[in-house]
Design a protein around this motif. Sequence first.
Motif, PDB file in Angstrom:
ATOM      1  N   ILE A   1       0.759  -1.137  -0.049  1.00 58.60           N
ATOM      2  CA  ILE A   1      -0.083  -0.008   0.123  1.00 58.60           C
ATOM      3  C   ILE A   1       1.008   1.446   0.185  1.00 58.60           C
ATOM      4  O   ILE A   1       1.725   1.234   0.890  1.00 58.60           O
ATOM      5  N   THR A   2       0.619   1.909  -0.831  1.00 55.14           N
ATOM      6  CA  THR A   2       1.485   3.349  -0.841  1.00 55.14           C
ATOM      7  C   THR A   2       0.485   4.657  -0.804  1.00 55.14           C
ATOM      8  O   THR A   2      -0.761   4.552  -1.212  1.00 55.14           O
ATOM      9  N   VAL A   3       0.978   5.600   0.067  1.00 59.05           N
ATOM     10  CA  VAL A   3       0.229   6.708   0.167  1.00 59.05           C
ATOM     11  C   VAL A   3       0.785   7.919  -0.031  1.00 59.05           C
ATOM     12  O   VAL A   3       1.854   8.062   0.300  1.00 59.05           O
ATOM     13  N   VAL A   4       0.409   8.638  -1.132  1.00 57.91           N
ATOM     14  CA  VAL A   4       1.122  10.056  -1.377  1.00 57.91           C
ATOM     15  C   VAL A   4       0.094  11.294  -1.590  1.00 57.91           C
ATOM     16  O   VAL A   4      -0.870  11.048  -2.022  1.00 57.91           O
ATOM     17  N   GLY A   5       0.614  12.285  -1.152  1.00 60.47           N
ATOM     18  CA  GLY A   5       0.033  13.697  -1.291  1.00 60.47           C
ATOM     19  C   GLY A   5       0.480  14.783  -0.346  1.00 60.47           C
ATOM     20  O   GLY A   5       1.671  14.370   0.313  1.00 60.47           O
ATOM     21  N   ARG A   6      -0.099  15.830  -0.226  1.00 57.94           N
ATOM     22  CA  ARG A   6       0.373  16.994   0.453  1.00 57.94           C
ATOM     23  C   ARG A   6       0.165  16.528   1.911  1.00 57.94           C
ATOM     24  O   ARG A   6      -0.830  15.747   2.468  1.00 57.94           O
ATOM     25  N   ASP A   7       1.235  16.720   2.801  1.00 57.00           N
ATOM     26  CA  ASP A   7       1.171  16.614   4.194  1.00 57.00           C
ATOM     27  C   ASP A   7       0.108  17.072   5.077  1.00 57.00           C
ATOM     28  O   ASP A   7       0.018  18.178   5.000  1.00 57.00           O
ATOM     29  N   THR A   8      -0.860  16.443   5.922  1.00 54.59           N
ATOM     30  CA  THR A   8      -1.706  16.757   6.694  1.00 54.59           C
ATOM     31  C   THR A   8      -1.852  16.140   8.020  1.00 54.59           C
ATOM     32  O   THR A   8      -1.318  14.918   7.777  1.00 54.59           O
ATOM     33  N   VAL A   9      -2.489  16.693   8.870  1.00 53.67           N
ATOM     34  CA  VAL A   9      -2.510  15.781  10.225  1.00 53.67           C
ATOM     35  C   VAL A   9      -3.449  14.777  10.201  1.00 53.67           C
ATOM     36  O   VAL A   9      -4.611  14.619   9.467  1.00 53.67           O
ATOM     37  N   GLY A  10      -2.960  13.588  10.623  1.00 51.46           N
ATOM     38  CA  GLY A  10      -4.038  12.275  10.834  1.00 51.46           C
ATOM     39  C   GLY A  10      -3.993  11.277   9.442  1.00 51.46           C
ATOM     40  O   GLY A  10      -4.817  10.370   9.441  1.00 51.46           O
ATOM     41  N   ILE A  11      -3.107  11.403   8.355  1.00 50.01           N
ATOM     42  CA  ILE A  11      -2.997  10.489   7.419  1.00 50.01           C
ATOM     43  C   ILE A  11      -2.779   9.132   7.853  1.00 50.01           C
ATOM     44  O   ILE A  11      -3.503   8.133   7.682  1.00 50.01           O
ATOM     45  N   ILE A  12      -1.743   8.799   8.727  1.00 47.20           N
ATOM     46  CA  ILE A  12      -1.409   7.464   9.251  1.00 47.20           C
ATOM     47  C   ILE A  12      -2.410   7.008  10.017  1.00 47.20           C
ATOM     48  O   ILE A  12      -2.852   5.885   9.892  1.00 47.20           O
TER      49      ILE A  12
ATOM     50  N   ILE B   1       6.271  -0.735   7.912  1.00 48.81           N
ATOM     51  CA  ILE B   1       5.978   0.666   7.268  1.00 48.81           C
ATOM     52  C   ILE B   1       6.908   1.539   7.150  1.00 48.81           C
ATOM     53  O   ILE B   1       7.764   1.452   8.052  1.00 48.81           O
ATOM     54  N   SER B   2       6.744   2.321   6.269  1.00 44.53           N
ATOM     55  CA  SER B   2       7.991   3.460   5.999  1.00 44.53           C
ATOM     56  C   SER B   2       7.265   4.725   5.764  1.00 44.53           C
ATOM     57  O   SER B   2       6.476   4.750   4.747  1.00 44.53           O
ATOM     58  N   GLN B   3       7.691   5.882   6.234  1.00 41.30           N
ATOM     59  CA  GLN B   3       6.994   7.238   5.707  1.00 41.30           C
ATOM     60  C   GLN B   3       7.924   8.366   5.728  1.00 41.30           C
ATOM     61  O   GLN B   3       9.068   8.073   6.571  1.00 41.30           O
ATOM     62  N   THR B   4       7.706   9.188   5.050  1.00 37.54           N
ATOM     63  CA  THR B   4       8.782  10.329   4.995  1.00 37.54           C
ATOM     64  C   THR B   4       7.854  11.698   4.414  1.00 37.54           C
ATOM     65  O   THR B   4       6.972  11.337   3.879  1.00 37.54           O
ATOM     66  N   ILE B   5       8.411  12.692   4.756  1.00 37.96           N
ATOM     67  CA  ILE B   5       8.082  13.920   4.260  1.00 37.96           C
ATOM     68  C   ILE B   5       9.069  14.620   3.616  1.00 37.96           C
ATOM     69  O   ILE B   5      10.038  14.979   4.165  1.00 37.96           O
ATOM     70  N   VAL B   6       8.712  15.214   2.296  1.00 38.28           N
ATOM     71  CA  VAL B   6       9.720  15.892   1.442  1.00 38.28           C
ATOM     72  C   VAL B   6       8.985  17.183   1.170  1.00 38.28           C
ATOM     73  O   VAL B   6       7.947  16.818   0.264  1.00 38.28           O
ATOM     74  N   ASP B   7       9.509  18.259   1.488  1.00 33.89           N
ATOM     75  CA  ASP B   7       9.071  19.653   1.148  1.00 33.89           C
ATOM     76  C   ASP B   7       7.596  19.467   1.200  1.00 33.89           C
ATOM     77  O   ASP B   7       6.856  20.106   0.254  1.00 33.89           O
ATOM     78  N   GLY B   8       6.955  19.031   2.105  1.00 32.31           N
ATOM     79  CA  GLY B   8       5.612  19.240   2.491  1.00 32.31           C
ATOM     80  C   GLY B   8       4.797  18.199   1.740  1.00 32.31           C
ATOM     81  O   GLY B   8       3.420  18.207   1.900  1.00 32.31           O
ATOM     82  N   TYR B   9       5.224  17.168   1.078  1.00 34.56           N
ATOM     83  CA  TYR B   9       4.812  15.886   0.447  1.00 34.56           C
ATOM     84  C   TYR B   9       4.954  14.725   1.377  1.00 34.56           C
ATOM     85  O   TYR B   9       5.985  14.533   1.652  1.00 34.56           O
ATOM     86  N   PHE B  10       3.872  14.273   1.504  1.00 31.08           N
ATOM     87  CA  PHE B  10       3.976  12.967   2.483  1.00 31.08           C
ATOM     88  C   PHE B  10       3.887  11.711   1.511  1.00 31.08           C
ATOM     89  O   PHE B  10       3.400  11.615   0.577  1.00 31.08           O
TER      90      PHE B  10
END
Length: 98
Positions: A15-26, A43-52
């Motif tokens: 499962i991949t999740v990509v988009g603008r970072d906001t509270v509560g995605i995970i 599970i692995s997650q990162t935020i790059v320049d505001g993108y989750f």
Amino acid sequence: MQKIRKEEKMKKFIITVVGRDTVGIIAKVCTYLAGIQVNILDISQTIVDGYFNMMMIVDAGKVEDTAKMSGELDALGKEIGVRIHCQHEDIFNMMHRV
């Protein structure tokens, strides 16, 4: 260690999740998965320049209709403003073979 019953054979999905970072995605994605008895294996997650960006390997062995799960994840993604893509491990591996 608990034995997996034959009808509950492990079914790994990516499962991949990509988009603008906001509270509560995970929290929202994990709450949905827990509600349908999907176990998160990695599970692995990162935020790059505001993108989750998040990648999960899950066991959906207890889910009878994985196509429905994929559709519901897609709908959840639209609801929270991200793109959620779900595919069986075998398909993922075939698409990313070198």
